[in-house]
Scaffold this active site. Structure first.
Site, short mmCIF file in Angstrom:
data_model
loop_
_atom_site.label_atom_id
_atom_site.label_comp_id
_atom_site.label_asym_id
_atom_site.label_seq_id
_atom_site.Cartn_x
_atom_site.Cartn_y
_atom_site.Cartn_z
N LYS A 65 10.37 -1.09 -0.87
CA LYS A 65 9.12 -0.42 -0.52
C LYS A 65 9.34 1.01 -0.06
CE LYS A 65 5.94 -4.19 0.40
NZ LYS A 65 5.05 -4.85 1.35
N LYS A 79 7.51 -8.50 -10.98
CA LYS A 79 6.57 -9.41 -10.33
C LYS A 79 5.14 -8.94 -10.53
CE LYS A 79 6.16 -9.71 -5.96
NZ LYS A 79 6.27 -9.72 -4.52
N LYS A 123 -0.01 -6.23 -6.62
CA LYS A 123 -1.24 -5.46 -6.47
C LYS A 123 -0.98 -3.97 -6.56
CE LYS A 123 -1.24 -7.38 -1.87
NZ LYS A 123 -2.04 -8.17 -0.96
#
Ligand code: AMP
Ligand code: TRP
Length: 333
Positions: A114, A198, A201
């Site tokens: 991230k 994956k 969102k």
């Protein structure tokens, strides 16, 4: 054994099929087993580890609760609340942060992913995110934590933190060391565009995922455009290592129809993809469209959603404030 279940979902909008099959569907099954006590949290404190717009965050918190309810969670059976409404979470996170070691946190792969290349610019919150997650779990003496595969490492950290706290403060078994509940199958639903990524969102392409708010036409269109290959549908003996997109679609079909992937393979072996995709779209529409409609309905009545959260937060606070007070006592406050 009676299980105490805790899990959390971030209110960052665009909840998708991966969240549903990897987490929420399982939350509902656990709730419906009367032996379990379940607590499901909209982890809004976690969501601000990256920048949020205040108005959109508020909307996303309500949308996450609406998704929980539309998927079958029931506030009379489970405690459903938002994290920021129960101050014990932030308090416990601070104390547990002082037990956690830098070395443990710097191994967390989700932070590395991230934070990306420029770690210096990531928030401190993003770095200590797994400590807050540990506080969430440990405040409720949770025995089992249903999550997707991506959260396994955070759960291991939580176990380490619990054990170190118990050891440091000479309080054996005080913090309960939780077990992850990771589904053997379907714990990683992949992007419709790239079987190695994956479903997420944050993927810029909306066609990489099925959102739980997508309507019938959009679902059909997304499945039509989903990446496959030119070979026919595989059978039991075929190796799918090099065909991750195909494996993923078979997984989605199997999970939605509650059957083993082997059964799906036998059902479709040798058929062409358009046949399979039609069946998959039908199944998705059957399962997801009612959820999408219910979410839209629930969102029309914001005060009812706020009431569910307020009542849930009261119940959660009853547990959590007691536990954090015991934690504070052990620490010497
Ligand atoms: P998040 O949206 O990151 O807060 O995730 C909420 C829950 O959904 C967590 O338990 C995740 O592990 C799970 N989850 C998120 N994306 C996927 C995916 N693509 N496949 C399976 N589970 C997922
Ligand atoms: N970190 C989890 C995720 O991104 C969300 C989460 C926060 C959570 N607190 C939790 C999950 C406690 C399980 C238990 O998916």
């Amino acid at each position: 054994m009676n299980k105490k279940i805790f899990s959390g979902v971030q209110p960052t909008g665009n909840l998708h099929l991966g969240n549903y099959l990897g987490a929420i569907k399982n939350f509902v099954e656990l709730q419906n087993d009367k032996k379990n006590e379940c607590v499901y949290c909209v982890v809004d404190l976690h969501s601000i580890t990256v920048k949020q717009d205040a108005k959109i965050l508020k909307k996303n918190i309500r949308e996450t609760v609406a998704t929980f309810i539309a998927s079958g969670l029931n506030p009379d059976k489970s405690i459903i609340f938002n994290q920021s409404a129960v101050s014990a979470h932030a308090e416990a996170a601070w104390i547990l942060g002082c037990v956690s070691r830098m070395g443990w946190l710097s191994r967390m792969t989700q932070f590395k992913e991230k934070a990306g290349k420029d770690k210096e610019k990531a928030s401190v919150g993003l770095y200590v995110y797994p400590v807050l997650m540990s506080a969430d779990i440990l405040l409720y003496d949770a025995t089992h934590v249903p999550v997707g595969e991506d959260q396994k490492q955070h759960l291991e950290l939580c176990r380490d933190i619990a054990q170190k706290f118990n050891h440091d403060f000479n309080a054996p078994d005080f913090l309960k060391v939780p077990e992850p509940l990771i589904q053997k199958q379907f714990s990683r639903i992949m992007s419709l565009k790239d079987g190695f990524k994956k479903m997420s969102k944050s993927d810029p392409s909306d066609f990489s995922r099925i959102n739980l708010t997508d309507d019938k036409d959009l679902i059909i269109n997304k499945i039509k455009k989903a990446k496959t290959d030119t070979s026919p549908m595989p059978g039991l003996k075929d190796n799918l290592e090099k065909r991750p997109e195909v494996e993923n679609l078979i997984g989605i079909y199997s999970s939605l129809s509650n059957q083993k992937t082997d059964k799906t393979k036998i059902e479709f072996e040798g058929k062409n993809f358009s046949f399979f995709k039609n069946k998959l779209s039908e199944l998705l529409v059957e399962k997801i469209d009612p959820i999408a409609k219910k979410i839209k309905d629930l969102l029309k009545d914001e005060s009812s959603l706020d009431k569910i959260l307020a009542e849930g937060s009261n119940k959660a606070d009853n547990f959590a404030s007691k536990k954090v007070n015991e934690i504070k006592k052990l620490v010497g406050f």
